[in-house]
Design an enzyme around this catalytic site. Structure first.
Site, PDB file in Angstrom:
ATOM      1  N   GLY A 116       0.825  -1.196   0.000  1.00 54.50           N
ATOM      2  CA  GLY A 116       0.000   0.000   0.000  1.00 54.50           C
ATOM      3  C   GLY A 116       0.855   1.239   0.000  1.00 54.50           C
ATOM      4  O   GLY A 116       2.030   1.194   0.354  1.00 54.50           O
ATOM      5  N   PRO A 136       2.498   4.818   0.977  1.00 53.00           N
ATOM      6  CA  PRO A 136       3.029   5.226   2.276  1.00 53.00           C
ATOM      7  C   PRO A 136       1.925   5.824   3.148  1.00 53.00           C
ATOM      8  O   PRO A 136       1.075   6.567   2.645  1.00 53.00           O
ATOM      9  CB  PRO A 136       4.052   6.303   1.925  1.00 53.00           C
ATOM     10  CG  PRO A 136       4.425   6.043   0.518  1.00 53.00           C
ATOM     11  CD  PRO A 136       3.227   5.431  -0.131  1.00 53.00           C
ATOM     12  N   GLY A 137       1.925   5.470   4.406  1.00 51.91           N
ATOM     13  CA  GLY A 137       0.964   6.058   5.332  1.00 51.91           C
ATOM     14  C   GLY A 137      -0.412   5.430   5.332  1.00 51.91           C
ATOM     15  O   GLY A 137      -1.338   5.953   5.939  1.00 51.91           O
ATOM     16  N   THR A 138      -0.569   4.301   4.641  1.00 52.15           N
ATOM     17  CA  THR A 138      -1.889   3.672   4.626  1.00 52.15           C
ATOM     18  C   THR A 138      -2.093   2.775   5.843  1.00 52.15           C
ATOM     19  O   THR A 138      -3.135   2.159   5.977  1.00 52.15           O
ATOM     20  CB  THR A 138      -2.110   2.848   3.351  1.00 52.15           C
ATOM     21  OG1 THR A 138      -0.912   2.167   3.019  1.00 52.15           O
ATOM     22  CG2 THR A 138      -2.523   3.738   2.205  1.00 52.15           C
ATOM     23  N   HIS A 196      -5.293  35.231 -12.125  1.00 52.97           N
ATOM     24  CA  HIS A 196      -4.865  33.873 -12.453  1.00 52.97           C
ATOM     25  C   HIS A 196      -5.778  32.848 -11.780  1.00 52.97           C
ATOM     26  O   HIS A 196      -6.353  31.980 -12.442  1.00 52.97           O
ATOM     27  CB  HIS A 196      -3.407  33.685 -11.996  1.00 52.97           C
ATOM     28  CG  HIS A 196      -2.843  32.333 -12.258  1.00 52.97           C
ATOM     29  ND1 HIS A 196      -1.902  32.100 -13.226  1.00 52.97           N
ATOM     30  CD2 HIS A 196      -3.088  31.120 -11.689  1.00 52.97           C
ATOM     31  CE1 HIS A 196      -1.580  30.816 -13.241  1.00 52.97           C
ATOM     32  NE2 HIS A 196      -2.300  30.197 -12.307  1.00 52.97           N
ATOM     33  N   GLU A 197      -5.949  32.993 -10.472  1.00 49.16           N
ATOM     34  CA  GLU A 197      -6.791  32.034  -9.754  1.00 49.16           C
ATOM     35  C   GLU A 197      -8.242  32.171 -10.170  1.00 49.16           C
ATOM     36  O   GLU A 197      -8.971  31.179 -10.260  1.00 49.16           O
ATOM     37  CB  GLU A 197      -6.655  32.206  -8.236  1.00 49.16           C
ATOM     38  CG  GLU A 197      -5.266  31.879  -7.688  1.00 49.16           C
ATOM     39  CD  GLU A 197      -4.752  30.498  -8.074  1.00 49.16           C
ATOM     40  OE1 GLU A 197      -5.570  29.565  -8.258  1.00 49.16           O
ATOM     41  OE2 GLU A 197      -3.520  30.354  -8.234  1.00 49.16           O
ATOM     42  N   HIS A 254      -8.810  30.048 -13.209  1.00 52.50           N
ATOM     43  CA  HIS A 254      -9.011  28.630 -12.883  1.00 52.50           C
ATOM     44  C   HIS A 254     -10.411  28.409 -12.328  1.00 52.50           C
ATOM     45  O   HIS A 254     -11.131  27.498 -12.745  1.00 52.50           O
ATOM     46  CB  HIS A 254      -8.014  28.179 -11.810  1.00 52.50           C
ATOM     47  CG  HIS A 254      -6.597  28.022 -12.279  1.00 52.50           C
ATOM     48  ND1 HIS A 254      -6.266  27.283 -13.386  1.00 52.50           N
ATOM     49  CD2 HIS A 254      -5.421  28.478 -11.756  1.00 52.50           C
ATOM     50  CE1 HIS A 254      -4.930  27.303 -13.526  1.00 52.50           C
ATOM     51  NE2 HIS A 254      -4.407  28.032 -12.558  1.00 52.50           N
ATOM     52  N   ASP A 286       1.484  25.397 -14.433  1.00 51.13           N
ATOM     53  CA  ASP A 286       0.200  24.908 -14.949  1.00 51.13           C
ATOM     54  C   ASP A 286       0.397  24.298 -16.331  1.00 51.13           C
ATOM     55  O   ASP A 286      -0.127  23.225 -16.632  1.00 51.13           O
ATOM     56  CB  ASP A 286      -0.801  26.065 -15.099  1.00 51.13           C
ATOM     57  CG  ASP A 286      -1.287  26.566 -13.743  1.00 51.13           C
ATOM     58  OD1 ASP A 286      -1.140  25.817 -12.760  1.00 51.13           O
ATOM     59  OD2 ASP A 286      -1.789  27.698 -13.695  1.00 51.13           O
TER      60      ASP A 286
HETATM   61  P1  ADP Z   1       2.823   2.838   6.574  1.00 51.29           P
HETATM   62  O1  ADP Z   1       1.780   2.192   5.719  1.00 51.29           O
HETATM   63  O2  ADP Z   1       3.641   3.783   5.777  1.00 51.29           O
HETATM   64  O3  ADP Z   1       3.615   1.866   7.381  1.00 51.29           O
HETATM   65  P2  ADP Z   1       1.919   3.637   9.126  1.00 51.29           P
HETATM   66  O4  ADP Z   1       1.302   2.367   9.546  1.00 51.29           O
HETATM   67  O5  ADP Z   1       3.240   3.936   9.704  1.00 51.29           O
HETATM   68  O6  ADP Z   1       1.998   3.744   7.563  1.00 51.29           O
HETATM   69  O7  ADP Z   1       0.904   4.800   9.441  1.00 51.29           O
HETATM   70  C1  ADP Z   1       1.312   6.027   9.964  1.00 51.29           C
HETATM   71  C2  ADP Z   1       0.283   6.584  10.903  1.00 51.29           C
HETATM   72  O8  ADP Z   1      -0.903   6.919  10.204  1.00 51.29           O
HETATM   73  C3  ADP Z   1      -0.162   5.594  11.946  1.00 51.29           C
HETATM   74  O9  ADP Z   1       0.672   5.607  13.057  1.00 51.29           O
HETATM   75  C4  ADP Z   1      -1.549   6.075  12.285  1.00 51.29           C
HETATM   76  O10 ADP Z   1      -1.502   7.096  13.230  1.00 51.29           O
HETATM   77  C5  ADP Z   1      -2.047   6.654  10.995  1.00 51.29           C
HETATM   78  N1  ADP Z   1      -2.893   5.719  10.264  1.00 51.29           N
HETATM   79  C6  ADP Z   1      -2.646   5.188   9.056  1.00 51.29           C
HETATM   80  N2  ADP Z   1      -3.655   4.390   8.660  1.00 51.29           N
HETATM   81  C7  ADP Z   1      -4.559   4.394   9.645  1.00 51.29           C
HETATM   82  C8  ADP Z   1      -5.828   3.741   9.826  1.00 51.29           C
HETATM   83  N3  ADP Z   1      -6.340   2.943   8.906  1.00 51.29           N
HETATM   84  N4  ADP Z   1      -6.487   3.972  10.975  1.00 51.29           N
HETATM   85  C9  ADP Z   1      -5.965   4.789  11.912  1.00 51.29           C
HETATM   86  N5  ADP Z   1      -4.801   5.419  11.803  1.00 51.29           N
HETATM   87  C10 ADP Z   1      -4.081   5.246  10.676  1.00 51.29           C
HETATM   88 ZN    ZN Z   2      -2.404  28.200 -11.848  1.00 48.94          ZN
END
Ligand code: ADP
Ligand code: ZN
Ligand code: MG
Length: 609
Positions: free
Chosen positions: A200, A202-204, A422-423, A426, A498
């Protein structure tokens, strides 16, 4: 270090020599006399006692003074004395003592001067080799992983702390179930999954989910980041891998979590230059270890990556990471749920509607949303508020997307006017085109690297984009440029990004999405990835020059179409454009309601709002 040791050895040696010279040469301090003198003294009856030690004579006179003398070797003392004419009557009065050379002292006096340097040299060598060994074992201990055992954490994470991600949770619950009751599965002949790959963006929530498994399963959970496998020492990556797997096996049933596995799991044999051997060895070791699990070994390997596309195929073979779970970016409902989780410890105003926040944050990952709530709390705290308001969260959305506001940046009146038009360009196009997403907000306050922005948001989540939507987007992108030209007669650098984006979009319509009638439903170009940089950096041209020219002309046709449409709309709605631009110059930021109010007198209405 070595020099220091040698210095120390030399110093010790010096001290010891000093001590010995003190011990053994004490007689030298006494006055010595010749045999003649001794004979004279004996004859005059001054001598009390003579003790003989080899050739050394220690003489004690009657007045108590001590003197030393030497006799000839090989000849007895009495003989010597007689030779020098001692009176035998006087000699008899002298008490004579013949002592053997004290044997221990004798041996020491011989051994120590010869052996001591030897001992010291050996000592120094021993010390140095000990140091070297310590160094070596330090190098070996690099092979010992920094495997972390989760579970005893204060902030225990459970599945409840993970919003959305239903499929992933289900899959992982099964793994937990398996570790808890393996019999149920084994009896029916099911093979135990060995590896589970979380994929997934990053951050998922991949790491979060793995931690939740640790919290739920009640079995030892080992965590290691794959980049920790790879050290600069050749061979250590593989050694470390072995160690990690062994530790996990010893603790079975257990879970081994390898985070960011793409750090070692990239496709082999694609890289250039050194360093890759190490990575490949590590990867091979992981593969070997996973194959080495017995059928009923209860170690489950979970790995996470945000680059499944570059993983080595061998990793994905059945029997290794045969289960793959995709973690999607959260949809509207999931975003709301994630926001709720992260709003828990933050006091929110009663009026805060997290649903509305979720609507405004398509494309945000879980981590972005967590960050958003944190930024909102910081913003509230900075203004000395005790609770977080909806506006705090709204403002934080833009901060998360575009970077902090640059209110302090001084811009000239002229520059402000250009940005406003400009804005407005858009925004006007976005409001006029029925296939464009409606405008949510327009602002001419610079943020990060942009001078202003027009935020448009889809009415509902969409996973597909149609050609007409793309064309509308392309037209809206032209809005800034066209408005600037229309009003000021020339373009500014503000429009260049743009145009760059528009060109890129138009090109992908032709080459990737097959949306050009003339080119037909096929894709062009093979995007190659450079393993080194981990970024797309080269696109292989797998078509002829003639096709390349055709692609270019198709791209131009799309751009021209968008440009003409933009000119037409802006040219015919110049009054609306003026109104929006004036409002922007005055207020700097227009929310959706303000914006709609400006359109109203002109009988314009955004779709869907
Ligand atoms: P990665 O997929 O990059 O490993 P992480 O698991 O480190 O991402 O997620 C980073 C932070 O984002 C988590 O510590 C949490 O706080 C938040 N986060 C991400 N997904 C969720 C989710 N589904 N529910 C709750 N918090 C989430
Ligand atoms: Zn623009
Ligand atoms: Mg992670």
């Amino acid at each position: 270090m070595l020099y220091k040791n040698i210095l120390w050895a030399a110093l010790t040696l010096f001290c010891i020599t000093l001590i010995f010279s003190f011990l053994f040469n004490t007689p030298a301090k006494l006055e010595s006399m010749t045999i003649n003198q001794l004979v004279t003294k004996i004859n005059s009856g001054e001598v009390q006692k003579i003790s003989v030690q080899e050739n050394n004579l220690n003489i004690e006179l009657k007045d108590g003074t001590k003197v030393v003398a030497k006799k000839e070797a090989e000849v007895s003392l009495s003989q010597t004395l007689y030779n020098y004419g001692v009176k035998s009557s006087e000699l008899q009065k002298v008490s004579m003592e013949i002592t053997d050379e004290s044997s221990s002292k004798f041996w020491m006096s011989i051994l120590i001067p010869t052996l001591l340097p030897l001992i010291i040299i050996i000592g120094v060598f021993w010390y140095i080799s000990k140091q070297a060994k310590a160094g070596a074992s330090q190098a070996f201990s690099f092979g010992k992983s920094n495997l972390k055992l989760f579970g005893s954490f204060k902030d225990r994470v459970t599945f409840k702390d993970v919003a959305g991600l239903k499929e992933a949770k289900q899959e992982l619950e099964e793994v937990v179930d398996f570790l808890k009751n393996p019999k149920k599965f084994l009896e029916i002949g099911a093979r135990i999954p060995r590896g589970l790959l979380l994929m997934g963006a990053p951050g998922t929530g991949k790491t979060l989910l793995a931690r939740a498994v640790a919290g739920e399963s009640g079995v030892p959970f080992f965590y290691i980041s794959a980049s920790e496998f790879v050290e600069m020492f050749v061979g250590v990556g593989a050694a470390r891998t072995r160690d990690v797997f062994q530790t996990a096996k010893r603790a079975a049933p257990s879970i081994l979590f390898i985070d960011e596995i793409d750090a070692v799991g990239r496709e082999r044999g694609t890289g250039m230059g050194g360093g890759h051997d190490e990575r490949e060895q590590t990867l091979n070791q992981i593969l070997t270890e996973m194959d080495g699990f017995e059928r009923d070994s209860r170690v489950i390997v979970i790995a996470a990556t945000n680059r499944p596309d570059i993983l080595d195929r061998a990793l994905l073979r059945p029997g290794r990471f045969d289960r793959r779970v995709v973690l999607d970016l959260p949809d509207l409902n999931d975003r709301e749920a994630i926001l709720k989780i992260h709003a828990k410890e933050k006091p929110l105003e009663k009026s805060v509607d997290l649903r509305k926040i979720a609507v405004r944050t398509p494309g945000f990952s879980g981590a972005d949303l967590a960050n958003l709530m944190n930024e909102a709390a910081i913003l509230a705290a900075r203004t000395n508020k005790k609770i977080v308001s909806q506006d705090d969260i709204y403002l934080s959305i833009e901060k998360v997307i575009l970077g902090p506001e640059k209110r302090s940046r001084l811009i000239s009146k002229k520059e402000k006017e250009i940005t406003a038009y400009h804005e407005a360009g858009h925004a006007l196009l976005a409001a006029s085109l029925k296939n464009s997403d409606p405008v949510h907000k327009v602002s001419i306050i610079g943020r990060g690297r942009v001078g202003g922005f027009t935020m448009k948001l889809p009415l509902e989540e969409n996973h597909l984009t149609t050609k007409s939507q793309f064309l509308a987007d392309l037209t809206v992108l032209m809005g800034g440029y066209v408005a600037e030209k229309e009003i000021f007669g020339e373009m500014s650098t503000g429009a260049s990004s743009d145009l760059k984006e528009a060109t890129k979009l138009a090109r992908s319509l032709v080459t990737q999405f097959g949306m050009s009638e003339k080119m037909g439903p096929m894709t062009f170009g093979d995007t190659q990835e450079m393993v080194f940089l981990g970024k797309e950096i080269s696109t292989e041209k797998n078509y002829s020059e003639k096709i390349a020219a055709e692609i270019d002309s198709e791209v131009k046709i799309f751009i021209d179409l968008a440009h003409k449409t933009a000119q037409k709309i802006i040219g015919s709605r110049k009054k609306v454009l003026d109104a929006i631009a004036n409002a922007l110059t005055e207020k700097e930021t227009l929310e959706q309601e303000d914006f709609n109010a400006i359109l109203k007198p002109f009988n314009l209405k955004q779709v869907g709002v």
